[in-house]
Motif scaffolding. Structure first.
Motif, PDB file in Angstrom:
ATOM      1  N   ARG A  82      40.356  50.241  -2.966  1.00  0.00           N
ATOM      2  CA  ARG A  82      39.818  51.471  -3.585  1.00  0.00           C
ATOM      3  C   ARG A  82      38.275  51.483  -3.453  1.00  0.00           C
ATOM      4  NH1 ARG A  82      39.058  52.500  -9.825  1.00  0.00           N
ATOM      5  NH2 ARG A  82      37.255  51.124  -9.038  1.00  0.00           N
ATOM      6  N   ASP A  83      37.640  50.542  -3.876  1.00  0.00           N
ATOM      7  CA  ASP A  83      36.016  50.584  -4.135  1.00  0.00           C
ATOM      8  C   ASP A  83      35.538  50.679  -2.616  1.00  0.00           C
ATOM      9  OD1 ASP A  83      36.258  50.375  -6.459  1.00  0.00           O
ATOM     10  OD2 ASP A  83      35.581  48.472  -6.834  1.00  0.00           O
ATOM     11  N   ARG A  84      36.157  49.974  -1.636  1.00  0.00           N
ATOM     12  CA  ARG A  84      35.559  50.087  -0.069  1.00  0.00           C
ATOM     13  C   ARG A  84      35.914  51.597   0.266  1.00  0.00           C
ATOM     14  NH1 ARG A  84      38.736  46.072   2.528  1.00  0.00           N
ATOM     15  NH2 ARG A  84      36.990  44.641   1.571  1.00  0.00           N
ATOM     16  N   ALA A  85      36.893  52.185   0.022  1.00  0.00           N
ATOM     17  CA  ALA A  85      37.037  53.566   0.341  1.00  0.00           C
ATOM     18  C   ALA A  85      36.302  54.223  -0.319  1.00  0.00           C
ATOM     19  CB  ALA A  85      38.564  54.009   0.023  1.00  0.00           C
ATOM     20  N   ILE A  86      35.874  54.153  -1.348  1.00  0.00           N
ATOM     21  CA  ILE A  86      34.866  54.872  -2.226  1.00  0.00           C
ATOM     22  C   ILE A  86      33.446  55.052  -1.592  1.00  0.00           C
ATOM     23  CG2 ILE A  86      33.267  55.119  -4.412  1.00  0.00           C
ATOM     24  CD1 ILE A  86      36.038  54.403  -6.044  1.00  0.00           C
ATOM     25  N   LEU A  87      33.006  53.506  -1.358  1.00  0.00           N
ATOM     26  CA  LEU A  87      31.647  53.360  -0.709  1.00  0.00           C
ATOM     27  C   LEU A  87      31.774  53.955   0.700  1.00  0.00           C
ATOM     28  CD1 LEU A  87      31.208  49.428  -1.359  1.00  0.00           C
ATOM     29  CD2 LEU A  87      29.940  51.443  -2.204  1.00  0.00           C
ATOM     30  N   THR A  88      32.640  53.790   1.594  1.00  0.00           N
ATOM     31  CA  THR A  88      32.677  54.199   2.971  1.00  0.00           C
ATOM     32  C   THR A  88      32.713  55.941   3.044  1.00  0.00           C
ATOM     33  OG1 THR A  88      34.793  53.801   3.188  1.00  0.00           O
ATOM     34  CG2 THR A  88      33.059  52.283   3.964  1.00  0.00           C
ATOM     35  N   VAL A  89      33.644  56.369   2.212  1.00  0.00           N
ATOM     36  CA  VAL A  89      33.869  57.991   2.318  1.00  0.00           C
ATOM     37  C   VAL A  89      32.679  58.405   1.508  1.00  0.00           C
ATOM     38  CG1 VAL A  89      35.462  59.700   1.369  1.00  0.00           C
ATOM     39  CG2 VAL A  89      36.385  57.712   2.350  1.00  0.00           C
ATOM     40  N   GLY A  90      32.192  57.902   0.527  1.00  0.00           N
ATOM     41  CA  GLY A  90      30.950  58.503  -0.164  1.00  0.00           C
ATOM     42  C   GLY A  90      29.817  58.506   0.415  1.00  0.00           C
ATOM     43  N   PHE A  91      29.565  57.261   1.313  1.00  0.00           N
ATOM     44  CA  PHE A  91      28.563  57.474   2.088  1.00  0.00           C
ATOM     45  C   PHE A  91      28.489  58.345   3.271  1.00  0.00           C
ATOM     46  CE2 PHE A  91      25.536  55.695   5.394  1.00  0.00           C
ATOM     47  CZ  PHE A  91      24.465  55.096   4.788  1.00  0.00           C
ATOM     48  N   GLY A  92      29.480  58.200   3.870  1.00  0.00           N
ATOM     49  CA  GLY A  92      29.693  58.999   5.059  1.00  0.00           C
ATOM     50  C   GLY A  92      29.735  60.473   4.789  1.00  0.00           C
ATOM     51  N   MET A  93      29.864  61.067   3.674  1.00  0.00           N
ATOM     52  CA  MET A  93      29.956  62.473   3.263  1.00  0.00           C
ATOM     53  C   MET A  93      28.609  62.894   2.397  1.00  0.00           C
ATOM     54  SD  MET A  93      33.249  62.867   0.748  1.00  0.00           S
ATOM     55  CE  MET A  93      32.644  64.625  -0.147  1.00  0.00           C
ATOM     56  N   ALA A  94      27.783  61.838   2.138  1.00  0.00           N
ATOM     57  CA  ALA A  94      26.791  61.833   1.296  1.00  0.00           C
ATOM     58  C   ALA A  94      27.367  62.381   0.073  1.00  0.00           C
ATOM     59  CB  ALA A  94      25.561  62.681   1.873  1.00  0.00           C
ATOM     60  N   ALA A  95      28.109  61.881  -0.617  1.00  0.00           N
ATOM     61  CA  ALA A  95      28.945  62.547  -1.740  1.00  0.00           C
ATOM     62  C   ALA A  95      28.126  62.220  -3.203  1.00  0.00           C
ATOM     63  CB  ALA A  95      30.345  61.903  -1.939  1.00  0.00           C
ATOM     64  N   ARG A  96      28.373  63.318  -3.947  1.00  0.00           N
ATOM     65  CA  ARG A  96      28.080  63.147  -5.467  1.00  0.00           C
ATOM     66  C   ARG A  96      29.135  62.431  -5.876  1.00  0.00           C
ATOM     67  NH1 ARG A  96      26.416  68.336  -3.697  1.00  0.00           N
ATOM     68  NH2 ARG A  96      24.101  68.776  -3.783  1.00  0.00           N
ATOM     69  N   ARG A  97      28.824  61.800  -6.947  1.00  0.00           N
ATOM     70  CA  ARG A  97      29.925  61.062  -7.854  1.00  0.00           C
ATOM     71  C   ARG A  97      31.040  61.955  -8.232  1.00  0.00           C
ATOM     72  NH1 ARG A  97      27.306  58.157 -12.665  1.00  0.00           N
ATOM     73  NH2 ARG A  97      26.741  60.248 -13.072  1.00  0.00           N
ATOM     74  N   SER A  98      30.560  63.129  -8.552  1.00  0.00           N
ATOM     75  CA  SER A  98      31.656  64.164  -9.233  1.00  0.00           C
ATOM     76  C   SER A  98      32.518  64.687  -7.971  1.00  0.00           C
ATOM     77  CB  SER A  98      31.061  65.173  -9.757  1.00  0.00           C
ATOM     78  OG  SER A  98      30.269  66.003  -8.893  1.00  0.00           O
ATOM     79  N   GLU A  99      32.079  64.678  -6.811  1.00  0.00           N
ATOM     80  CA  GLU A  99      32.577  65.163  -5.949  1.00  0.00           C
ATOM     81  C   GLU A  99      33.747  64.168  -5.313  1.00  0.00           C
ATOM     82  OE1 GLU A  99      29.467  67.924  -3.262  1.00  0.00           O
ATOM     83  OE2 GLU A  99      29.553  65.640  -2.783  1.00  0.00           O
ATOM     84  N   LEU A 100      33.548  62.998  -5.575  1.00  0.00           N
ATOM     85  CA  LEU A 100      34.503  61.778  -5.130  1.00  0.00           C
ATOM     86  C   LEU A 100      35.460  61.882  -6.347  1.00  0.00           C
ATOM     87  CD1 LEU A 100      32.317  58.969  -4.004  1.00  0.00           C
ATOM     88  CD2 LEU A 100      33.851  60.401  -2.481  1.00  0.00           C
ATOM     89  N   ALA A 101      35.170  61.931  -7.461  1.00  0.00           N
ATOM     90  CA  ALA A 101      36.036  62.012  -8.438  1.00  0.00           C
ATOM     91  C   ALA A 101      37.074  63.238  -8.664  1.00  0.00           C
ATOM     92  CB  ALA A 101      35.390  62.013  -9.741  1.00  0.00           C
ATOM     93  N   ASN A 102      36.549  64.173  -7.807  1.00  0.00           N
ATOM     94  CA  ASN A 102      37.257  65.586  -7.811  1.00  0.00           C
ATOM     95  C   ASN A 102      38.091  65.622  -6.652  1.00  0.00           C
ATOM     96  OD1 ASN A 102      36.551  66.215 -10.255  1.00  0.00           O
ATOM     97  ND2 ASN A 102      34.714  67.441  -9.643  1.00  0.00           N
ATOM     98  N   LEU A 103      38.054  64.499  -5.880  1.00  0.00           N
ATOM     99  CA  LEU A 103      39.041  64.461  -4.620  1.00  0.00           C
ATOM    100  C   LEU A 103      40.389  64.608  -4.719  1.00  0.00           C
ATOM    101  CD1 LEU A 103      36.883  62.590  -1.770  1.00  0.00           C
ATOM    102  CD2 LEU A 103      37.345  65.187  -1.903  1.00  0.00           C
TER     103      LEU A 103
END
Length: 329
Positions: A161-182
């Motif tokens: 999970r954390d690897r997916a959070i890191l790589t998806v988050g970095f790739g889309m330059a995500a805000r924390r709330s954007e990842l949490a709401n996916l």
């Protein structure tokens, strides 16, 4: 005349039905004026700012609902003596002004202006004294650091999970709330990579594409597929879930996203890395790869005139086009 009313302020007679329509329109206009959608984070922030304001007025002995220039100026001095960082004071001051207006207080326009000048003076004073306050800006996460963090994560369910959070988050330059709401269905696997639909952000919904990675540890597509397969995600459920020990317990929060990122960083000895480091990291890495401002802004959901994005890109541009280059120094 039966069934007719005279409009106030004019001599024209209208039917009671038309008068009722106009009255409803006035009500809607008033609601529109008052309407200002705010996220839960914003509401929490304003509530915190108001509590600070309450402490201030109780300490210095002035009316709670004071919106004068002196009240705001004094607030900056008071918070400065408490040791607050200038950026924190400015945020508190802005939040207090919003809360005062919502309570019907006539905030004097010179109040926040005087306070801003006092904050600028505090910044200069601290700089001259060599004093630093606050944690400062989150450092940009480099590609090498991202790779280190991802590679060090265990192949457990939480690690995936954390690897997916890191790589998806970095790739889309995500805000924390954007990842949490996916939601799971918001992440679509294609031949070229991932298409992600961020439902809500500061600049509205967006749909960044993340190309298939060249390195196994930083490839968002591989990381997402591994996590989705291992966790058997519900298509209509949250894309990322929180854990209680080793058991999934429902949707993760924005704070949980930040904890996962900071934890992965600390595991490899990196200090100060936060959720915002991924946004700064994508911006700087993309600029180094010669991508233009518009492309980077669209990927990360930055406003066209974003000061924050300009600062990230300047970090790269100051070396690419430097006034001291080629002058024989």
């Amino acid at each position: 005349m039966t069934g007719e009313l005279e409009l106030q302020g004019g001599g024209e007679l209208v039917s009671a039905e038309d008068a009722a329509r106009w009255a409803r329109l006035v009500e809607l206009d008033e609601l529109a004026e008052e309407f200002e959608p705010r996220s839960e984070n914003t509401l929490r922030s304003y509530a915190s700012d108001w509590r600070v304001w309450e402490r201030y007025i109780a300490d210095v002995g002035i009316p709670l609902e004071a919106g004068t220039p002196g009240a705001f100026f004094g607030f900056v001095i008071w918070r400065g003596k408490e040791g607050a960082a200038p950026s924190t004071i400015q945020r508190n001051m802005y939040g207090a002004a919003v809360c005062l207006r919502e309570r019907g207080v006539d905030v004097h326009p010179n109040g926040p202006k005087k306070a801003k000048k006092a904050i600028d003076a505090l910044v200069r004073m601290l700089a001259e004294a060599g004093e630093e306050r606050g944690r400062g800006k989150a450092p940009a996460l480099t590609m090498m650091q991202l790779r280190m963090m991802s590679k060090a994560l265990p192949d457990t369910l939480k690690g995936l999970r954390d690897r997916a959070i890191l790589t998806v988050g970095f790739g889309m330059a995500a805000r924390r709330s954007e990842l949490a709401n996916l939601r799971t269905r918001d992440v679509v696997v294609t031949e070229k990579g991932l298409q992600v639909f961020a439902r809500y952000g500061k600049t509205g919904a967006r749909s960044p594409a993340i190309k298939k990675g060249e390195n196994e540890w930083t490839c968002a597509q591989r990381a997402w597929q591994a996590w989705a397969a291992a966790s058997d995600l519900d298509p209509d459920g949250p894309a990322f879930q929180r854990f209680n020990r080793h058991k999934m317990m429902g949707p993760i929060s924005a704070q949980g996203i930040g904890i996962a990122i900071a934890g992965a960083a600390e595991a490899v000895g990196l200090v100060g890395i936060t959720g915002h480091s991924m946004r700064a990291g994508l911006a700087t890495a993309a600029r180094e790869a010669k991508h233009d401002y518009r492309t980077i802004a669209e990927q990360g959901g930055w406003a066209p005139n974003s000061t924050a994005l300009h600062e990230y890109l300047r970090i790269v541009d100051q070396w690419a086009d430097n006034a001291t280059a080629g002058i024989g120094m």
